[in-house]
Design a protein around this motif. Structure first.
Motif, mmCIF file in Angstrom:
data_model
loop_
_atom_site.group_PDB
_atom_site.id
_atom_site.type_symbol
_atom_site.label_atom_id
_atom_site.label_comp_id
_atom_site.label_asym_id
_atom_site.label_seq_id
_atom_site.Cartn_x
_atom_site.Cartn_y
_atom_site.Cartn_z
ATOM 1 N N ARG A 148 -14.259 -9.636 -35.412
ATOM 2 C CA ARG A 148 -15.567 -10.804 -35.119
ATOM 3 C C ARG A 148 -15.582 -11.615 -36.880
ATOM 4 N N ALA A 149 -15.111 -11.047 -37.696
ATOM 5 C CA ALA A 149 -14.915 -12.183 -39.143
ATOM 6 C C ALA A 149 -14.065 -12.827 -38.788
ATOM 7 N N LEU A 150 -12.901 -12.676 -38.324
ATOM 8 C CA LEU A 150 -11.763 -14.136 -38.059
ATOM 9 C C LEU A 150 -11.713 -14.765 -37.265
ATOM 10 N N ALA A 151 -12.654 -14.125 -35.979
ATOM 11 C CA ALA A 151 -13.099 -15.174 -34.899
ATOM 12 C C ALA A 151 -14.076 -16.494 -35.220
ATOM 13 N N ALA A 152 -15.214 -15.908 -36.471
ATOM 14 C CA ALA A 152 -15.968 -16.763 -37.165
ATOM 15 C C ALA A 152 -14.567 -17.512 -37.864
ATOM 16 N N MET A 153 -13.428 -17.266 -38.760
ATOM 17 C CA MET A 153 -13.316 -17.865 -39.770
ATOM 18 C C MET A 153 -12.109 -18.796 -38.662
ATOM 19 N N HIS A 154 -11.501 -18.310 -37.711
ATOM 20 C CA HIS A 154 -11.130 -19.771 -37.094
ATOM 21 C C HIS A 154 -11.801 -20.853 -35.746
ATOM 22 N N LEU A 155 -12.534 -20.178 -36.429
ATOM 23 C CA LEU A 155 -14.233 -21.367 -35.636
ATOM 24 C C LEU A 155 -14.939 -22.446 -36.364
ATOM 25 N N TRP A 156 -15.188 -22.000 -37.911
ATOM 26 C CA TRP A 156 -15.343 -23.321 -39.038
ATOM 27 C C TRP A 156 -13.819 -23.915 -39.214
ATOM 28 N N LEU A 157 -12.746 -23.361 -39.266
ATOM 29 C CA LEU A 157 -11.822 -23.781 -39.705
ATOM 30 C C LEU A 157 -11.451 -25.071 -38.738
ATOM 31 N N ALA A 158 -11.180 -24.955 -37.114
ATOM 32 C CA ALA A 158 -11.187 -25.807 -36.252
ATOM 33 C C ALA A 158 -12.360 -26.992 -36.422
ATOM 34 N N SER A 159 -13.464 -27.125 -36.611
ATOM 35 C CA SER A 159 -13.538 -28.017 -37.418
ATOM 36 C C SER A 159 -13.572 -29.098 -38.280
ATOM 37 N N PRO A 160 -13.441 -30.900 -37.389
ATOM 38 C CA PRO A 160 -12.952 -31.422 -38.690
ATOM 39 C C PRO A 160 -13.796 -31.370 -39.953
ATOM 40 N N ASP A 161 -14.947 -30.991 -40.082
ATOM 41 C CA ASP A 161 -15.634 -30.960 -41.669
ATOM 42 C C ASP A 161 -16.013 -29.381 -42.006
ATOM 43 N N VAL A 162 -15.043 -28.432 -42.546
ATOM 44 C CA VAL A 162 -15.512 -27.252 -42.330
ATOM 45 C C VAL A 162 -16.455 -27.242 -44.003
ATOM 46 N N SER A 163 -17.251 -28.694 -44.309
ATOM 47 C CA SER A 163 -18.188 -27.560 -45.163
ATOM 48 C C SER A 163 -19.469 -27.579 -44.183
ATOM 49 N N ARG A 164 -18.899 -27.989 -43.324
ATOM 50 C CA ARG A 164 -20.546 -27.128 -41.640
ATOM 51 C C ARG A 164 -20.603 -25.519 -41.935
ATOM 52 N N GLY A 165 -19.737 -25.337 -42.002
ATOM 53 C CA GLY A 165 -19.501 -23.562 -42.437
ATOM 54 C C GLY A 165 -20.294 -22.969 -43.373
ATOM 55 N N SER A 166 -20.820 -21.818 -43.666
ATOM 56 C CA SER A 166 -21.335 -21.632 -44.661
ATOM 57 C C SER A 166 -20.673 -20.777 -45.898
#
Length: 386
Positions: free
Chosen positions: A368-386
């Motif tokens: 699931r951690a890998l899945a989270a990374m792909h979701l974060w990086l797919a965002s145009p604004d990666v700073s919205r992750g944490s």
């Protein structure tokens, strides 16, 4: 050691990125460098004390390691930037498979702790502490796509193997990329994975440091947490001279500094009182070994121990497990960046409910951690992750 010379060379190549003989020569050269910096010994005495048989041999090895002669190095010892003036030890750290290095830098950049870390173009830099003394590392990607180039500016070479291991952990080199896991065929993720091969889960250079950075991010934006981290470093960190040209000024505060800080001083950096108490209690629990920040403890046990501390909720516990502890199945379903991206993938405008995302993520176990990374990086604004 009970191993052949060939096997030993292979281990050094895999784990250090250099041969045993290079490490041994560098160790002698670094000791000679310290003698040049800290004493007025004659060159012949420096050479013999550092383990060289002749001054000529010392001259040759020091020029290989530092690209300066001993005389030139001694002339630099009064300069404020002498830590980086020698150019550092250069290592090639190998990894297997693809590595989305640019994406990792894109993730690190908005989260870099001011004064301690900086992402400058295609290079990551940070201060480090080696045997109680300050140093720095620089990490970039080699053109061959199979190595990281690490430049280590060290006060001593004694912890070189540990420093390389920390680099590997920070950039997730020993973890699989998503395309090497069943996630590659997941209907939700396969397009994201196909678009970004080589994404790894970033780890932590120092688990305590990363955990504190996460706690500072509770209920604030990534930019806000970065600002708070910079204030914490300025108030409680140790100033480091000679690294200003790299954009580095401090070592991160030790756990004892935060555990012994008054609530008033912690609030002085802009923390609410409850979070100041939580931060101090976390540092105390870390020093008392009531929590372990590594991957050795079972995932569920680790999360439970974090949740038992005041001021740490599910989001913080999962983020610490993911980044600081290297738990591959950690997943912060309440993270707004993940919820927004999951909503986009499902065609909805409103962020997906945390409960719904938690249920969806069940199919991504144990990655699931890998899945989270792909979701974060797919965002145009990666700073919205944490």
């Amino acid at each position: 050691l009970g191993v052949t010379a060939r096997h030993l060379r292979r281990l050094f190549h895999e784990r250090v990125g250099a041969t045993p003989s290079f490490v041994a020569r560098s160790r002698r050269a670094h000791f000679a460098r310290r003698l040049l910096d800290e004493t007025d010994l004659r060159m012949v005495d420096v050479a013999l004390t550092a383990g060289f048989s002749t001054v000529r041999q010392m001259n040759r090895e020091i020029q290989v390691v530092f690209r300066f002669t001993p005389t030139e190095l001694r002339a630099k010892r009064l300069r404020a930037d002498r830590l980086v003036a020698d150019g550092g030890i250069r290592l090639r750290v190998p990894y297997a498979g693809a590595l989305a290095f640019d994406d990792l830098l894109r993730y690190f950049r908005p989260r870099a702790i001011p004064g301690v870390e900086v992402v400058d173009g295609a290079t990551y830099r940070r201060t480090i502490t080696v045997c109680g003394e300050a140093g720095a590392i620089e990490v970039s990607q080699a053109a061959d796509g199979q190595h990281l180039l690490v430049v280590a500016h060290l006060p001593t070479i004694g912890a070189l193997i540990d420093d390389v291991a920390r680099c590997r952990r920070l950039f997730g080199l020993d973890c699989p990329a998503a395309e090497e896991t069943p996630l590659a065929s997941d209907p939700w993720l396969r397009a994201l994975i196909g678009a970004r091969p080589g994404v790894r889960v970033p780890g932590a250079w120092d688990p305590f440091e990363t955990s504190v950075r996460i706690l500072l991010g509770q209920q604030v934006s990534v930019a806000g947490a970065t600002t708070l981290a910079g204030r914490l470093v300025e108030a409680f960190g140790t100033p480091v001279a000679g690294l200003g040209q790299m954009g580095l000024t401090h070592s991160f505060p030790a756990a004892t500094e935060i555990a012994e800080a008054s609530i008033e001083r912690l609030r002085g950096i802009g923390l609410p009182e409850a979070r100041a108490h939580a931060l101090r209690e976390f540092a105390t629990a870390y020093l008392d070994e009531r929590i372990r920040l590594d991957s050795a403890a079972p995932y569920e046990v680790m999360v439970e121990s974090l949740l038992a501390l005041p001021g740490i909720g599910p989001w913080s516990a999962q983020m610490i497990a993911l980044r600081a502890c290297g738990q591959p199945d950690a997943f912060a379903a309440g993270d707004l960046g993940l919820r927004r991206r999951a909503a986009t993938l499902s065609g909805n405008a409103e962020p997906m409910a945390a409960e719904a995302l938690e249920a969806l993520a069940e199919q991504w176990r144990p990655h699931r951690a890998l899945a989270a990374m792909h979701l974060w990086l797919a965002s145009p604004d990666v700073s919205r992750g944490s």
